[in-house]
Write an enzyme that holds these catalytic residues in place. Structure first.
Site, mmCIF file in Angstrom:
data_model
loop_
_atom_site.group_PDB
_atom_site.id
_atom_site.type_symbol
_atom_site.label_atom_id
_atom_site.label_comp_id
_atom_site.label_asym_id
_atom_site.label_seq_id
_atom_site.Cartn_x
_atom_site.Cartn_y
_atom_site.Cartn_z
ATOM 1 N N TRP A 84 -62.824 -25.729 -8.982
ATOM 2 C CA TRP A 84 -61.997 -26.902 -9.349
ATOM 3 C C TRP A 84 -62.053 -28.030 -8.309
ATOM 4 O O TRP A 84 -61.680 -29.392 -8.419
ATOM 5 C CB TRP A 84 -60.370 -26.667 -9.642
ATOM 6 C CG TRP A 84 -59.838 -25.790 -8.664
ATOM 7 C CD1 TRP A 84 -59.843 -24.354 -8.899
ATOM 8 C CD2 TRP A 84 -59.425 -25.837 -7.347
ATOM 9 N NE1 TRP A 84 -59.070 -23.639 -7.936
ATOM 10 C CE2 TRP A 84 -58.900 -24.883 -6.802
ATOM 11 C CE3 TRP A 84 -59.053 -27.213 -6.683
ATOM 12 C CZ2 TRP A 84 -58.213 -24.731 -5.707
ATOM 13 C CZ3 TRP A 84 -58.542 -26.990 -5.496
ATOM 14 C CH2 TRP A 84 -58.016 -26.085 -4.977
ATOM 15 N N ASN A 85 -62.314 -27.429 -7.196
ATOM 16 C CA ASN A 85 -62.157 -28.435 -6.102
ATOM 17 C C ASN A 85 -63.304 -29.871 -5.953
ATOM 18 O O ASN A 85 -62.875 -30.510 -5.265
ATOM 19 C CB ASN A 85 -62.303 -27.368 -4.669
ATOM 20 C CG ASN A 85 -63.563 -26.807 -4.432
ATOM 21 O OD1 ASN A 85 -64.031 -26.536 -5.292
ATOM 22 N ND2 ASN A 85 -63.896 -26.704 -3.011
ATOM 23 N N LYS A 143 -69.811 -22.984 -17.586
ATOM 24 C CA LYS A 143 -68.356 -22.636 -17.587
ATOM 25 C C LYS A 143 -67.527 -23.235 -16.508
ATOM 26 O O LYS A 143 -67.560 -22.728 -15.183
ATOM 27 C CB LYS A 143 -67.959 -21.077 -17.816
ATOM 28 C CG LYS A 143 -66.857 -20.727 -18.316
ATOM 29 C CD LYS A 143 -65.595 -21.172 -17.809
ATOM 30 C CE LYS A 143 -65.103 -20.446 -16.826
ATOM 31 N NZ LYS A 143 -63.960 -21.102 -16.003
ATOM 32 N N PRO A 144 -67.006 -24.528 -16.492
ATOM 33 C CA PRO A 144 -66.294 -25.213 -15.363
ATOM 34 C C PRO A 144 -64.938 -24.541 -15.434
ATOM 35 O O PRO A 144 -64.451 -24.034 -16.238
ATOM 36 C CB PRO A 144 -66.314 -26.645 -15.694
ATOM 37 C CG PRO A 144 -66.297 -26.746 -17.360
ATOM 38 C CD PRO A 144 -67.058 -25.424 -17.871
ATOM 39 N N ASP A 145 -64.240 -24.800 -14.315
ATOM 40 C CA ASP A 145 -62.795 -24.451 -13.964
ATOM 41 C C ASP A 145 -61.979 -25.047 -14.825
ATOM 42 O O ASP A 145 -62.350 -26.279 -15.208
ATOM 43 C CB ASP A 145 -62.293 -24.420 -12.522
ATOM 44 C CG ASP A 145 -60.967 -23.842 -12.259
ATOM 45 O OD1 ASP A 145 -60.968 -22.861 -11.861
ATOM 46 O OD2 ASP A 145 -59.763 -24.441 -12.609
ATOM 47 N N GLY A 188 -67.084 -20.160 -6.241
ATOM 48 C CA GLY A 188 -65.573 -19.719 -6.314
ATOM 49 C C GLY A 188 -65.019 -18.817 -5.088
ATOM 50 O O GLY A 188 -65.850 -18.807 -4.099
ATOM 51 N N SER A 189 -64.213 -17.845 -5.338
ATOM 52 C CA SER A 189 -63.573 -17.064 -4.332
ATOM 53 C C SER A 189 -64.580 -15.922 -4.127
ATOM 54 O O SER A 189 -65.143 -15.449 -4.923
ATOM 55 C CB SER A 189 -62.252 -16.587 -4.569
ATOM 56 O OG SER A 189 -62.312 -16.119 -5.840
ATOM 57 N N GLU A 224 -71.770 -18.678 -4.122
ATOM 58 C CA GLU A 224 -71.511 -19.616 -2.995
ATOM 59 C C GLU A 224 -69.810 -19.393 -3.186
ATOM 60 O O GLU A 224 -69.090 -19.787 -3.832
ATOM 61 C CB GLU A 224 -71.577 -21.196 -3.385
ATOM 62 C CG GLU A 224 -73.315 -21.150 -3.597
ATOM 63 C CD GLU A 224 -74.034 -21.445 -2.332
ATOM 64 O OE1 GLU A 224 -73.238 -21.580 -1.034
ATOM 65 O OE2 GLU A 224 -75.072 -21.321 -2.297
ATOM 66 N N LEU A 225 -69.383 -18.620 -1.720
ATOM 67 C CA LEU A 225 -68.036 -18.123 -1.871
ATOM 68 C C LEU A 225 -66.925 -19.052 -0.626
ATOM 69 O O LEU A 225 -67.292 -19.932 -0.167
ATOM 70 C CB LEU A 225 -68.131 -16.827 -1.581
ATOM 71 C CG LEU A 225 -69.111 -15.926 -2.761
ATOM 72 C CD1 LEU A 225 -68.860 -14.427 -2.302
ATOM 73 C CD2 LEU A 225 -68.604 -16.344 -4.103
ATOM 74 N N CYS A 272 -64.908 -25.788 0.542
ATOM 75 C CA CYS A 272 -64.982 -24.648 0.912
ATOM 76 C C CYS A 272 -65.782 -24.601 2.387
ATOM 77 O O CYS A 272 -65.510 -23.645 3.230
ATOM 78 C CB CYS A 272 -66.360 -24.054 0.081
ATOM 79 S SG CYS A 272 -67.740 -25.179 -0.040
HETATM 80 P P1 NAD Z 1 -61.990 -18.581 -8.468
HETATM 81 O O1 NAD Z 1 -62.870 -17.587 -7.899
HETATM 82 O O2 NAD Z 1 -60.826 -18.177 -8.641
HETATM 83 O O3 NAD Z 1 -62.468 -19.504 -9.519
HETATM 84 C C1 NAD Z 1 -63.928 -19.859 -9.614
HETATM 85 C C2 NAD Z 1 -64.284 -19.909 -11.037
HETATM 86 O O4 NAD Z 1 -64.384 -18.356 -11.414
HETATM 87 C C3 NAD Z 1 -63.453 -20.801 -12.195
HETATM 88 O O5 NAD Z 1 -64.314 -21.270 -13.135
HETATM 89 C C4 NAD Z 1 -62.812 -19.535 -12.621
HETATM 90 O O6 NAD Z 1 -62.194 -19.731 -14.152
HETATM 91 C C5 NAD Z 1 -63.708 -18.302 -12.742
HETATM 92 N N1 NAD Z 1 -63.347 -16.945 -12.752
HETATM 93 C C6 NAD Z 1 -62.194 -16.528 -12.273
HETATM 94 N N2 NAD Z 1 -62.158 -15.273 -12.714
HETATM 95 C C7 NAD Z 1 -63.406 -14.956 -13.291
HETATM 96 C C8 NAD Z 1 -63.824 -13.661 -13.577
HETATM 97 N N3 NAD Z 1 -63.287 -12.644 -13.512
HETATM 98 N N4 NAD Z 1 -65.077 -13.782 -14.152
HETATM 99 C C9 NAD Z 1 -65.717 -15.073 -14.456
HETATM 100 N N5 NAD Z 1 -65.337 -16.146 -13.768
HETATM 101 C C10 NAD Z 1 -64.021 -16.096 -13.365
HETATM 102 O O7 NAD Z 1 -62.217 -19.608 -7.079
HETATM 103 P P2 NAD Z 1 -61.106 -20.881 -6.893
HETATM 104 O O8 NAD Z 1 -59.772 -20.418 -6.288
HETATM 105 O O9 NAD Z 1 -61.225 -21.628 -8.124
HETATM 106 O O10 NAD Z 1 -61.885 -21.797 -5.911
HETATM 107 C C11 NAD Z 1 -61.459 -21.606 -4.637
HETATM 108 C C12 NAD Z 1 -62.696 -20.572 -3.618
HETATM 109 O O11 NAD Z 1 -63.933 -21.238 -4.136
HETATM 110 C C13 NAD Z 1 -62.341 -20.689 -2.439
HETATM 111 O O12 NAD Z 1 -62.438 -19.442 -1.850
HETATM 112 C C14 NAD Z 1 -63.488 -21.672 -1.882
HETATM 113 O O13 NAD Z 1 -63.924 -21.340 -0.316
HETATM 114 C C15 NAD Z 1 -64.490 -21.285 -2.653
HETATM 115 N N6 NAD Z 1 -65.561 -22.423 -2.912
HETATM 116 C C16 NAD Z 1 -66.903 -21.994 -2.355
HETATM 117 C C17 NAD Z 1 -67.678 -23.081 -2.343
HETATM 118 C C18 NAD Z 1 -69.161 -22.906 -1.972
HETATM 119 O O14 NAD Z 1 -70.056 -23.625 -1.965
HETATM 120 N N7 NAD Z 1 -69.380 -21.827 -0.854
HETATM 121 C C19 NAD Z 1 -67.453 -24.227 -3.058
HETATM 122 C C20 NAD Z 1 -66.231 -24.532 -3.411
HETATM 123 C C21 NAD Z 1 -65.187 -23.460 -3.474
#
Ligand code: NAD
Length: 531
Positions: A170-171, A194-196, A245-246, A267-268, A301
């Site tokens: 979402w960020n 599948k966006p957030d 994401g995370s 990308e985490l 991130c």
């Molecule tokens: P998140 O992992 O909770 O969610 C990211 C996406 O994954 C969302 O679309 C969510 O709906 C989906 N998701 C959640 N659980 C899932 C599952 N079990 N299976 C499949 N999809 C699932 O992350 P967040 O809290 O939304 O984002 C923040 C994190 O993302 C931070 O750790 C940040 O550092 C990281 N991030 C990394 C980058 C990068 O480029 N390295 C960029 C932006 C954010």
């Protein structure tokens, strides 16, 4: 921000002058649904007013989205690459033609300041332009050195993998939903996004613009809803999964991709350090550290959460940095006046507050910020500077993902490099110094996928010609540059053997053939042009 209730959004416009409710209704009709679906209300973090409702897609919807994408992919891949690249060029134009409305949308959906919303448009356009110009060169069939010079003629080809799945956070609702798909599409793949939940409208608007730019609608499908529910059927159906994401979710994605042996790119998270060397121009370093720490209210991130300053200049730096932090203007307005915007969700705000409270309870000192600002908006939090942070505190090693930065003094360069690397993450880092050669030496000793010199994050991120991504638990694979597009292809080697076979010809005894080959291979090793 979303809730999963049946609550109906009020008809009132969200913020005066912001996007019209009509647009949200139109965008909500884009995700693939195969029946009547429950919806989720999306609220603006700026006011907590409802923006609109998006469908809560199901497993069946994901299967259908993948089916449609797969059916559309061969015709898309059959188009000349220049035609596919033209779509990216056109998309680039449309981003700027729709700039003001896009900025409004990103602001109301994410809560970020307009200047940070603009970075999303700039970067998305940069990636579109890069792959529009360079894709043909990255993908064109190449002549390779054959097994035996002259006798073996070898070509390397790159075929699209088929259907790419993308799961985004979402960020950066624009950049992270769409920029990783641009190279996938221009390489001839179809995709399912599948966006957030909290960035769905911005992602849908980007998809709409891509379609307006000439992308056949079936080639890029969207499903909206819960990640944990939609992730498994998506990964079960696609040929490659791109995830941002995370780190925790990234590991789940990798495990789900493993049984089908499909490729993935992750990308985490990060806990990014900035090192201030002792020869800096303090004013420039303070300004850069400020931008690097508080971009997107620290929900980025690659933003900075650890600031290491050489002890001789520590006090002067800390004093100026804290003062500049206190002077940052928080704003919920849809204009250019704000230096920093809102936190995007109540849960993220809660995490940020817990990190600060935990640090203070264990002895950290707050040099600036540290409080919620409900007077500006319901989810605002002040940019915060901490000192005396110790390993016992959560914010020491864990990603806060908010506007909270810790300042640490250090004595020697070796010591600070060791401390910067003492983390399971390795996403981004920054080095500030006047002696460029010394700063470069420090940079290359840092175990991170991107290291910026005299800049916090943007120089590497916007250098789209070069790959970017995470060392260690910050990721797998890379975005941007050649890696950012070739990962969406299957490499194929085609070799033609001519004049002589790769074995003893006719009735030549194998032993003699082996002797000739040994001589030839040794000769080849001695002639530079043939190696
Ligand atoms: P998140 O992992 O909770 O969610 C990211 C996406 O994954 C969302 O679309 C969510 O709906 C989906 N998701 C959640 N659980 C899932 C599952 N079990 N299976 C499949 N999809 C699932 O992350 P967040 O809290 O939304 O984002 C923040 C994190 O993302 C931070 O750790 C940040 O550092 C990281 N991030 C990394 C980058 C990068 O480029 N390295 C960029 C932006 C954010």
């Amino acid at each position: 921000m979303t809730t999963t209730t049946q609550e109906k959004p009020k008809a009132s416009p969200v913020l005066a002058g912001g996007p019209a409710p009509d647009m949200f209704r139109r965008l909500a009709g884009m995700p693939v649904v195969t029946g009547k679906r429950e919806t989720m209300v999306v609220h603006s973090p700026l006011t907590l007013e409802p923006l609109g409702e998006i469908p809560k897609c199901t497993e069946a919807d994901v299967v259908e989205a993948v089916r449609r994408a797969r059916a559309a992919q061969p015709a898309w891949a059959a188009r000349p690459i220049r035609e596919r690249a033209r779509v990216l060029f056109e998309f680039h134009k449309l981003l700027f033609r729709n700039e003001a409305a896009l900025l409004d949308l990103i602001q109301v959906e994410s809560g970020k300041a307009r200047r940070h919303a603009f970075e999303e448009i700039m970067d998305t356009a940069g990636v579109a332009r890069h792959y529009a110009v360079r894709a043909e060169r990255y993908l064109k069939p190449r002549r390779r050195r054959g097994a035996i010079p002259l006798l073996t003629v070898t070509h390397e080809l790159h075929h699209p993998v088929g259907v790419v799945g993308a799961i985004s956070p979402w960020n950066f609702p624009l950049i992270l939903a769409i920029t990783d798909l641009l190279p996938a599409l221009v390489a001839g793949n179809a995709a399912v996004l599948k966006p957030d939940r909290r960035g769905s409208f911005t992602a849908l608007r980007a998809v709409e613009l891509l379609r307006e730019a000439g992308l056949p609608p079936e080639v890029l499908q969207v499903v909206t809803g819960e990640g944990a529910r939609l992730g498994p059927p998506l990964i079960a159906g696609v040929d490659f999964i791109m995830f941002t994401g995370s780190t925790a979710t990234g590991k789940t994605i990798a495990a789900e991709a493993a049984p089908r042996l499909i490729g993935y790119s992750l990308e985490l998270g990060g806990k990014n350090p900035l090192i201030v060397l002792d020869d800096v121009d303090l004013d420039q370093a303070v300004e850069g550290a400020l931008r690097g720490s508080f971009v997107g209210a620290g929900q980025v991130c690659v933003s900075i959460e650890r600031l290491y300053v050489q002890e001789r200049i520590f006090d002067a730096f800390a004093e100026r940095f804290a003062r500049a932090t206190r002077e940052l203007k928080l704003s919920a307005a849809l204009d250019w006046s704000g230096d920093m915007g809102s936190i995007t969700s109540e849960s993220q705000l809660h995490t940020i507050e817990l990190h600060v409270q935990d640090a203070v309870a264990k002895g950290a000192r707050v040099l600036a910020g540290g409080r919620r600002r409900p007077d500006i908006g319901p989810l605002f939090f002040e940019p915060t500077v901490l000192v005396h942070v110790t390993p016992a505190m959560t914010c020491y090693a864990h990603e806060t993902f908010g506007p909270v930065v810790s300042l640490y003094p250090y004595r020697t360069v070796d010591e600070v490099i060791e401390r910067a690397n003492d983390t399971p993450y390795g996403l981004n880092a920054a080095v500030w110094g006047s002696d460029v050669r010394r700063a470069f030496d420090v940079a290359r000793r840092i175990r991170a996928g991107s290291v910026n010199i005299n800049e916090g994050y943007g120089a590497t991120w916007a250098s789209t010609d070069s790959p970017i991504g995470g060392f260690k638990e910050s990721g797998m694979g890379r975005r941007h540059g050649a890696e950012g597009i070739l990962k969406y292809t299957e490499a194929q080697t085609i070799s033609r053997q001519r004049w002589l076979p790769l074995s003893a010809p006719g009735d030549m005894p194998y032993q003699r053939w082996a002797r000739i080959m040994s001589w030839l291979l040794n000769l080849q090793a001695r002639i530079p042009g043939l190696r």
